[in-house]
Design a protein around this motif. Structure first.
Motif, PDB file in Angstrom:
ATOM      1  N   LYS A  99     -13.939   9.144 -11.961  1.00 33.05           N
ATOM      2  CA  LYS A  99     -14.074  10.185 -12.981  1.00 33.05           C
ATOM      3  C   LYS A  99     -12.839  10.293 -13.867  1.00 33.05           C
ATOM      4  O   LYS A  99     -12.886  10.946 -14.911  1.00 33.05           O
ATOM      5  CB  LYS A  99     -14.367  11.537 -12.315  1.00 33.05           C
ATOM      6  N   ALA A 100     -11.759   9.683 -13.432  1.00 32.13           N
ATOM      7  CA  ALA A 100     -10.527   9.650 -14.222  1.00 32.13           C
ATOM      8  C   ALA A 100      -9.796   8.363 -13.885  1.00 32.13           C
ATOM      9  O   ALA A 100      -9.967   7.804 -12.794  1.00 32.13           O
ATOM     10  CB  ALA A 100      -9.651  10.863 -13.906  1.00 32.13           C
ATOM     11  N   PRO A 101      -8.990   7.851 -14.811  1.00 27.81           N
ATOM     12  CA  PRO A 101      -8.234   6.631 -14.518  1.00 27.81           C
ATOM     13  C   PRO A 101      -7.206   6.860 -13.419  1.00 27.81           C
ATOM     14  O   PRO A 101      -6.641   7.957 -13.296  1.00 27.81           O
ATOM     15  CB  PRO A 101      -7.577   6.281 -15.855  1.00 27.81           C
ATOM     16  N   ILE A 102      -6.954   5.809 -12.646  1.00 27.99           N
ATOM     17  CA  ILE A 102      -6.018   5.882 -11.520  1.00 27.99           C
ATOM     18  C   ILE A 102      -4.933   4.834 -11.725  1.00 27.99           C
ATOM     19  O   ILE A 102      -5.233   3.662 -11.961  1.00 27.99           O
ATOM     20  CB  ILE A 102      -6.746   5.628 -10.188  1.00 27.99           C
ATOM     21  N   VAL A 103      -3.680   5.268 -11.623  1.00 29.44           N
ATOM     22  CA  VAL A 103      -2.548   4.351 -11.718  1.00 29.44           C
ATOM     23  C   VAL A 103      -2.080   4.038 -10.305  1.00 29.44           C
ATOM     24  O   VAL A 103      -1.583   4.917  -9.602  1.00 29.44           O
ATOM     25  CB  VAL A 103      -1.394   4.957 -12.538  1.00 29.44           C
ATOM     26  N   LEU A 104      -2.277   2.788  -9.868  1.00 25.80           N
ATOM     27  CA  LEU A 104      -1.829   2.354  -8.549  1.00 25.80           C
ATOM     28  C   LEU A 104      -0.572   1.521  -8.724  1.00 25.80           C
ATOM     29  O   LEU A 104      -0.640   0.350  -9.092  1.00 25.80           O
ATOM     30  CB  LEU A 104      -2.908   1.513  -7.848  1.00 25.80           C
ATOM     31  N   THR A 105       0.558   2.127  -8.507  1.00 26.18           N
ATOM     32  CA  THR A 105       1.809   1.399  -8.686  1.00 26.18           C
ATOM     33  C   THR A 105       2.151   0.594  -7.439  1.00 26.18           C
ATOM     34  O   THR A 105       1.757   0.925  -6.335  1.00 26.18           O
ATOM     35  CB  THR A 105       2.955   2.371  -8.989  1.00 26.18           C
ATOM     36  N   SER A 106       2.902  -0.473  -7.659  1.00 27.24           N
ATOM     37  CA  SER A 106       3.404  -1.307  -6.573  1.00 27.24           C
ATOM     38  C   SER A 106       4.917  -1.345  -6.669  1.00 27.24           C
ATOM     39  O   SER A 106       5.497  -1.248  -7.750  1.00 27.24           O
ATOM     40  CB  SER A 106       2.845  -2.732  -6.695  1.00 27.24           C
ATOM     41  N   ARG A 107       5.574  -1.470  -5.525  1.00 29.48           N
ATOM     42  CA  ARG A 107       7.038  -1.538  -5.540  1.00 29.48           C
ATOM     43  C   ARG A 107       7.521  -2.764  -6.304  1.00 29.48           C
ATOM     44  O   ARG A 107       8.645  -2.795  -6.794  1.00 29.48           O
ATOM     45  CB  ARG A 107       7.583  -1.544  -4.114  1.00 29.48           C
ATOM     46  N   ALA A 108       6.661  -3.785  -6.407  1.00 27.54           N
ATOM     47  CA  ALA A 108       7.050  -4.994  -7.140  1.00 27.54           C
ATOM     48  C   ALA A 108       6.952  -4.803  -8.646  1.00 27.54           C
ATOM     49  O   ALA A 108       7.510  -5.581  -9.416  1.00 27.54           O
ATOM     50  CB  ALA A 108       6.183  -6.175  -6.701  1.00 27.54           C
ATOM     51  N   ASP A 109       6.242  -3.755  -9.078  1.00 31.69           N
ATOM     52  CA  ASP A 109       6.105  -3.497 -10.513  1.00 31.69           C
ATOM     53  C   ASP A 109       7.419  -2.980 -11.081  1.00 31.69           C
ATOM     54  O   ASP A 109       8.119  -2.187 -10.449  1.00 31.69           O
ATOM     55  CB  ASP A 109       5.020  -2.451 -10.777  1.00 31.69           C
ATOM     56  N   SER A 110       7.740  -3.405 -12.280  1.00 28.45           N
ATOM     57  CA  SER A 110       8.931  -2.891 -12.955  1.00 28.45           C
ATOM     58  C   SER A 110       8.668  -1.466 -13.426  1.00 28.45           C
ATOM     59  O   SER A 110       7.521  -1.028 -13.562  1.00 28.45           O
ATOM     60  CB  SER A 110       9.279  -3.767 -14.154  1.00 28.45           C
ATOM     61  N   ALA A 111       9.747  -0.724 -13.694  1.00 34.19           N
ATOM     62  CA  ALA A 111       9.599   0.627 -14.232  1.00 34.19           C
ATOM     63  C   ALA A 111       8.861   0.570 -15.573  1.00 34.19           C
ATOM     64  O   ALA A 111       8.029   1.429 -15.878  1.00 34.19           O
ATOM     65  CB  ALA A 111      10.965   1.282 -14.395  1.00 34.19           C
TER      66      ALA A 111
ATOM     67  N   ILE B 153       2.484   6.382  -0.962  1.00 34.07           N
ATOM     68  CA  ILE B 153       1.337   6.465  -0.063  1.00 34.07           C
ATOM     69  C   ILE B 153       0.599   5.140  -0.118  1.00 34.07           C
ATOM     70  O   ILE B 153       0.488   4.536  -1.192  1.00 34.07           O
ATOM     71  CB  ILE B 153       0.407   7.643  -0.470  1.00 34.07           C
ATOM     72  N   PRO B 154       0.087   4.649   1.023  1.00 35.35           N
ATOM     73  CA  PRO B 154      -0.688   3.403   0.986  1.00 35.35           C
ATOM     74  C   PRO B 154      -1.904   3.542   0.075  1.00 35.35           C
ATOM     75  O   PRO B 154      -2.490   4.625  -0.053  1.00 35.35           O
ATOM     76  CB  PRO B 154      -1.111   3.208   2.450  1.00 35.35           C
ATOM     77  N   THR B 155      -2.281   2.436  -0.544  1.00 37.02           N
ATOM     78  CA  THR B 155      -3.451   2.445  -1.432  1.00 37.02           C
ATOM     79  C   THR B 155      -4.685   2.968  -0.715  1.00 37.02           C
ATOM     80  O   THR B 155      -5.464   3.751  -1.270  1.00 37.02           O
ATOM     81  CB  THR B 155      -3.712   1.028  -1.976  1.00 37.02           C
ATOM     82  N   ALA B 156      -4.861   2.555   0.544  1.00 38.97           N
ATOM     83  CA  ALA B 156      -6.030   3.010   1.314  1.00 38.97           C
ATOM     84  C   ALA B 156      -6.037   4.529   1.450  1.00 38.97           C
ATOM     85  O   ALA B 156      -7.101   5.158   1.446  1.00 38.97           O
ATOM     86  CB  ALA B 156      -6.032   2.359   2.694  1.00 38.97           C
ATOM     87  N   GLY B 157      -4.851   5.122   1.540  1.00 37.36           N
ATOM     88  CA  GLY B 157      -4.758   6.569   1.689  1.00 37.36           C
ATOM     89  C   GLY B 157      -5.222   7.321   0.459  1.00 37.36           C
ATOM     90  O   GLY B 157      -5.965   8.304   0.562  1.00 37.36           O
ATOM     91  N   ILE B 158      -4.813   6.868  -0.699  1.00 35.97           N
ATOM     92  CA  ILE B 158      -5.218   7.578  -1.916  1.00 35.97           C
ATOM     93  C   ILE B 158      -6.680   7.296  -2.247  1.00 35.97           C
ATOM     94  O   ILE B 158      -7.405   8.177  -2.712  1.00 35.97           O
ATOM     95  CB  ILE B 158      -4.288   7.236  -3.105  1.00 35.97           C
ATOM     96  N   LEU B 159      -7.143   6.065  -1.958  1.00 36.76           N
ATOM     97  CA  LEU B 159      -8.553   5.752  -2.226  1.00 36.76           C
ATOM     98  C   LEU B 159      -9.486   6.532  -1.303  1.00 36.76           C
ATOM     99  O   LEU B 159     -10.602   6.884  -1.688  1.00 36.76           O
ATOM    100  CB  LEU B 159      -8.798   4.252  -2.095  1.00 36.76           C
ATOM    101  N   LYS B 160      -9.025   6.815  -0.091  1.00 34.39           N
ATOM    102  CA  LYS B 160      -9.828   7.639   0.827  1.00 34.39           C
ATOM    103  C   LYS B 160     -10.071   9.009   0.208  1.00 34.39           C
ATOM    104  O   LYS B 160     -11.181   9.549   0.272  1.00 34.39           O
ATOM    105  CB  LYS B 160      -9.116   7.776   2.167  1.00 34.39           C
ATOM    106  N   ALA B 161      -9.038   9.574  -0.405  1.00 31.38           N
ATOM    107  CA  ALA B 161      -9.192  10.868  -1.067  1.00 31.38           C
ATOM    108  C   ALA B 161     -10.068  10.748  -2.310  1.00 31.38           C
ATOM    109  O   ALA B 161     -10.915  11.606  -2.569  1.00 31.38           O
ATOM    110  CB  ALA B 161      -7.819  11.430  -1.435  1.00 31.38           C
ATOM    111  N   VAL B 162      -9.884   9.683  -3.083  1.00 26.38           N
ATOM    112  CA  VAL B 162     -10.681   9.467  -4.291  1.00 26.38           C
ATOM    113  C   VAL B 162     -12.173   9.385  -3.961  1.00 26.38           C
ATOM    114  O   VAL B 162     -13.020   9.895  -4.703  1.00 26.38           O
ATOM    115  CB  VAL B 162     -10.229   8.177  -5.011  1.00 26.38           C
ATOM    116  N   LEU B 163     -12.488   8.767  -2.825  1.00 25.17           N
ATOM    117  CA  LEU B 163     -13.892   8.548  -2.453  1.00 25.17           C
ATOM    118  C   LEU B 163     -14.459   9.655  -1.570  1.00 25.17           C
ATOM    119  O   LEU B 163     -15.601   9.567  -1.125  1.00 25.17           O
ATOM    120  CB  LEU B 163     -14.029   7.198  -1.735  1.00 25.17           C
TER     121      LEU B 163
END
Length: 300
Positions: free
Chosen positions: A273-285, A101-111
């Motif tokens: 209120k809780a930590p958020i892990v925003l992964t990127s496709r460029a990040d290694s496993a 999901i795009p970062t903007a999409g999950i942040l919209k829900a977070v906010l």
């Protein structure tokens, strides 16, 4: 201090649960599978159930059969984001993780004002690096969220970084607001903000850390550089936290450490209120798993 030590530390906090938004993503499910093998957490996987099961069955059979995995169908990525955020809000999960999901999409829900994870604080990206040749962690903030933070935002970004630092065992982190020079120059806003943050720390407005700046990058991390320039400071040469002035500086520093220095990294979004892990496709496993460990360590 190594990121591998965080993997061990994360297993010592009891059972934690991670809610993954739009989990139908091969790279994310690879990280989920590895995290389960390491006994880091249980997972609520929100998204297209058929696609999630297909990926797990074909590539991660152990995770597919694990009691630590529960799949919850969502009609769309937006629906998955809402369900995952609600799970954290309702304390059914301790950590939120971004999937396909795009970062903007999950942040919209977070906010979201109704079911989101707002605290009134600035959300900021906190990256913890294990840099070859350094015996301590190097924390860089903010490399991904705040474009050109003002003084108040920098103070909150710093507080978020201090919280993360303390959660991984750095009891009183040393923080360096980074600028191009060490002298305060009215023509350079980064130096004015750095001096103000230093004073705010001295007056108790920013707690649980020692702040000193402005410092150029070399003086923040190298005793030799600081000594050569005659800089006397409790932070110079041994900074735990590098507070960058703009997103461009943070982004370039982050990627320089990964690609030039071959550093390992884990990162979270702090301030919700809780930590958020925003992964990127460029990040290694590997990086995704370290990010999960960091989030678990910092989950309240």
């Amino acid at each position: 201090m190594t990121l591998d030590s965080l993997l061990t530390k994360a297993t010592q906090y009891g059972e934690k649960t991670v809610a993954v938004a739009a989990a139908e993503d091969e790279e994310v499910l690879e990280a989920v599978s590895e995290a389960i093998k390491l006994n880091l957490a249980s997972f609520l996987l929100f998204g297209d159930e058929e696609k999630i099961r297909k990926i797990l069955d074909e590539k991660h059979s152990e995770a597919a059969e694990s009691p630590k995995v529960k799949i919850v169908h969502a009609e769309s990525s937006a629906h998955a984001a809402e369900l995952s955020v609600r799970a954290v809000k309702e304390q059914k999960a301790n950590v939120l993780m971004k999937g396909n999901i795009p970062t903007a999409g999950i942040l919209k829900a977070v906010l979201n004002k109704e079911f989101g994870l707002r605290t009134g604080n600035v959300l900021s990206h906190v990256a913890v690096f294990e840099v070859p040749g350094f015996e301590r962690f190097t924390i860089v903030t903010d490399a991904a969220m705040n474009i050109a933070p003002d003084l108040n935002q920098k103070a909150q970004i710093l507080k978020n970084a201090v919280y993360i630092a303390k959660s991984i065992g750095i009891e009183k982190p040393l923080a360096a607001p980074i600028a191009a020079v060490e002298a305060v120059n009215p023509a350079m806003q980064a130096t004015l903000d750095a001096a103000a943050l230093t004073l705010m720390n001295q007056r108790g407005q920013i707690k649980d850390c020692i702040v000193d700046g402005p410092l150029a990058l070399d003086n923040a991390i190298s005793f030799e550089a600081a000594e050569h320039k005659g800089i006397k400071s409790k932070v110079a040469g041994q900074a735990d936290i590098l507070l960058v002035p703009t997103i461009e500086v943070g982004n370039a520093l982050y990627k320089s450490l990964v690609y030039f220095a071959k550093a390992k990294v884990g990162a979270v979004i702090a301030g919700a209120k809780a930590p958020i892990v925003l992964t990127s496709r460029a990040d290694s496993a590997e990086s995704k798993v370290y990010s999960l460990a960091l989030a678990i360590c910092s989950a309240k």
